[in-house]
Every structure is written in C-alpha cells, then in structure tokens.
Design a protein around this motif. Sequence first.
Motif, PDB file in Angstrom:
ATOM      1  N   LYS A 149     -47.965 -51.276  21.457  1.00 24.72           N
ATOM      2  CA  LYS A 149     -49.199 -50.884  21.878  1.00 24.72           C
ATOM      3  C   LYS A 149     -50.323 -50.537  20.862  1.00 24.72           C
ATOM      4  N   LEU A 150     -49.851 -49.833  19.666  1.00 23.64           N
ATOM      5  CA  LEU A 150     -50.895 -49.479  18.832  1.00 23.64           C
ATOM      6  C   LEU A 150     -51.170 -50.405  17.770  1.00 23.64           C
ATOM      7  N   CYS A 151     -50.323 -51.419  17.751  1.00 21.93           N
ATOM      8  CA  CYS A 151     -50.945 -52.626  16.842  1.00 21.93           C
ATOM      9  C   CYS A 151     -51.998 -53.410  17.478  1.00 21.93           C
ATOM     10  N   GLU A 152     -53.378 -53.252  16.810  1.00 18.19           N
ATOM     11  CA  GLU A 152     -54.497 -53.824  17.313  1.00 18.19           C
ATOM     12  C   GLU A 152     -55.357 -53.973  16.373  1.00 18.19           C
ATOM     13  N   GLU A 153     -56.575 -54.784  16.556  1.00 12.20           N
ATOM     14  CA  GLU A 153     -57.365 -55.028  15.537  1.00 12.20           C
ATOM     15  C   GLU A 153     -58.114 -53.682  15.155  1.00 12.20           C
ATOM     16  N   GLN A 154     -58.349 -53.510  13.790  1.00 10.20           N
ATOM     17  CA  GLN A 154     -59.191 -52.549  13.198  1.00 10.20           C
ATOM     18  C   GLN A 154     -60.516 -52.735  13.537  1.00 10.20           C
ATOM     19  N   PRO A 155     -61.306 -51.540  13.300  1.00  9.46           N
ATOM     20  CA  PRO A 155     -62.843 -51.603  13.661  1.00  9.46           C
ATOM     21  C   PRO A 155     -63.527 -52.641  12.681  1.00  9.46           C
ATOM     22  N   TRP A 156     -62.853 -52.723  11.483  1.00  6.00           N
ATOM     23  CA  TRP A 156     -63.480 -53.755  10.654  1.00  6.00           C
ATOM     24  C   TRP A 156     -62.257 -53.822   9.688  1.00  6.00           C
ATOM     25  N   PRO A 157     -62.154 -55.033   8.981  1.00  2.00           N
ATOM     26  CA  PRO A 157     -61.128 -55.058   8.146  1.00  2.00           C
ATOM     27  C   PRO A 157     -61.016 -54.354   6.769  1.00  2.00           C
ATOM     28  N   GLY A 158     -60.026 -53.539   6.637  1.00  2.00           N
ATOM     29  CA  GLY A 158     -59.795 -52.387   5.621  1.00  2.00           C
ATOM     30  C   GLY A 158     -60.108 -50.951   6.157  1.00  2.00           C
ATOM     31  N   TYR A 159     -60.604 -50.986   7.450  1.00  2.00           N
ATOM     32  CA  TYR A 159     -60.813 -49.556   8.023  1.00  2.00           C
ATOM     33  C   TYR A 159     -59.759 -48.573   7.614  1.00  2.00           C
ATOM     34  N   ASP A 160     -58.488 -48.849   7.920  1.00  2.64           N
ATOM     35  CA  ASP A 160     -57.261 -47.921   7.881  1.00  2.64           C
ATOM     36  C   ASP A 160     -57.163 -47.676   6.266  1.00  2.64           C
ATOM     37  N   GLU A 161     -57.606 -48.354   5.616  1.00  2.00           N
ATOM     38  CA  GLU A 161     -57.392 -48.053   4.033  1.00  2.00           C
ATOM     39  C   GLU A 161     -58.703 -47.197   3.314  1.00  2.00           C
ATOM     40  N   MET A 162     -59.647 -47.097   4.359  1.00  2.00           N
ATOM     41  CA  MET A 162     -60.761 -46.267   3.819  1.00  2.00           C
ATOM     42  C   MET A 162     -60.669 -44.761   3.948  1.00  2.00           C
ATOM     43  N   LYS A 163     -61.387 -43.850   3.087  1.00  2.00           N
ATOM     44  CA  LYS A 163     -61.519 -42.614   3.404  1.00  2.00           C
ATOM     45  C   LYS A 163     -62.563 -42.152   4.077  1.00  2.00           C
ATOM     46  N   LEU A 164     -62.706 -40.936   4.705  1.00  2.00           N
ATOM     47  CA  LEU A 164     -64.037 -40.666   5.387  1.00  2.00           C
ATOM     48  C   LEU A 164     -65.448 -41.036   4.881  1.00  2.00           C
ATOM     49  N   ASP A 165     -65.444 -40.607   3.647  1.00  2.00           N
ATOM     50  CA  ASP A 165     -66.882 -40.799   2.839  1.00  2.00           C
ATOM     51  C   ASP A 165     -67.182 -42.183   2.575  1.00  2.00           C
ATOM     52  N   GLU A 166     -66.200 -43.267   3.045  1.00  2.00           N
ATOM     53  CA  GLU A 166     -66.386 -44.756   2.989  1.00  2.00           C
ATOM     54  C   GLU A 166     -66.822 -44.978   4.528  1.00  2.00           C
ATOM     55  N   ILE A 167     -66.190 -44.594   5.423  1.00  2.00           N
ATOM     56  CA  ILE A 167     -66.222 -44.952   6.730  1.00  2.00           C
ATOM     57  C   ILE A 167     -67.697 -44.339   7.388  1.00  2.00           C
ATOM     58  N   LEU A 168     -68.006 -43.310   7.284  1.00  2.00           N
ATOM     59  CA  LEU A 168     -69.093 -42.638   7.781  1.00  2.00           C
ATOM     60  C   LEU A 168     -70.590 -43.463   7.573  1.00  2.00           C
ATOM     61  N   PRO A 169     -70.666 -43.776   6.341  1.00  2.00           N
ATOM     62  CA  PRO A 169     -72.017 -44.560   6.045  1.00  2.00           C
ATOM     63  C   PRO A 169     -71.894 -45.742   6.902  1.00  2.00           C
ATOM     64  N   LYS A 170     -70.776 -46.797   7.057  1.00  2.00           N
ATOM     65  CA  LYS A 170     -70.954 -47.866   7.753  1.00  2.00           C
ATOM     66  C   LYS A 170     -70.836 -47.466   9.046  1.00  2.00           C
TER      67      LYS A 170
END
Length: 202
Positions: A149-170
């Motif tokens: 149930k938890l396995c699904e497409e990420q918001p964008w490729p590599g999202y899970d590997e990103m830190k907050l300061d990388e995610i927020l601007p995008k």
Amino acid sequence: MGLVQETQRSLYATVGATAWVVDALRGAPGWVGHAWRERDQVMHWLSSAYEELSERGQTIVGGAQQGLEVGVGEVNQAARRIPGAAEAEGAVVGAFTGEEDLPISHYDQLRADEVVHKLPGLSQFELRKVRGYETRNQARATVIGRIDKLCEEQPWPGYDEMKLDEILPKARELPAEEQTKLVSYEHRHKNRRTIVDGFSHA
C-alpha cells in the motif's frame, strides 16, 4: 577465468559504468534525454568499453575506505534520482540483503504490528528492500500488505533521497494541484510538518 574472478570483473565494470553516468549527469544535464533516444548506440558503446569501465570500477573499489564510502553514497543518491531507479534497486537488493542491512533495527525480533508502525518513514527504495527480505523469511501477510500500500510513485524522481532544503524550492514551483498530491504523499510517508503544513491548501 574463474567464476569468482568474472563476478568481480562484472562488479568493477558496473561500478565504473555508474561512475561514468554520474559524471555525465553532472557535466551535461541534457545528456540523459539524448542517451535514451540513442540508447542502442549507447549500450553498444558501453559493451565495447567494458574493459575500461572494469578498470575504473576496480580503481574506485580499491580506493581509500573513507573516500569509497563517500563516493558510493554519492553514486547511490544520484542514481536513485533517475525515474524508477530507486524502486528497481530496492527490489533487487531486498532479494539478497541480510537483517543487518535493513533500515529497521532488530527486524527479526519485531512483531508484525511493530514493523508496520515503522514502515511509513521509509523511502520507496527501503520499502522494497524490506519487502524482499520479508518475502524470503517470515512472509507475514500484514507486513507485505502494508508495504504494498505504501509502494507508490514519488512526487518526482529522487524525492525520497532529498533533504528539506532541496524539496522546498522545487515544491514552491509546483501548481496547486501538484502541491496537494505532494502533501498527500508526504502525509502517508515521512509526514514532515514543514511540507504538510506549508503546502496544504484550505
């Protein structure tokens, strides 16, 4: 050449190829699209360059331990930002991994409900890694079902590997509809309040 030597040679070539791809990604962002369009030619080139890649991989593997750990970490993170890479890698690694390599400590000693409680904080790569291990060992339906149930497409490729300061601007650049999907994904997984509260739309 013996089986062990050939396996080592293949590993070195794989590491060398990965390092080459990462270098290319850093130096030429547009290369990825071109490589996909010309993938047959690229695969032919990789095949002919096998020996060179193997030598480069052997150099990387044989380097100083500290530098190797940093380099491998960079390669892993970069590779998992390629669409579908994290999911595929997790499934493969999970088929061979041991308990000591799982992202959940003392995994074999945990009850199914204890494992399920820890799953939402894992990345897509880690979820598939755990699934592979669970399937080969206790094969608890509750755990496997929750992972699925938890396995699904990420918001964008590599999202899970990103830190907050990388995610927020995008995330700020996304249209409202995509931000809503981002919040939904984040809420089901790591549930970081900075993201959930910052991009929730009334």
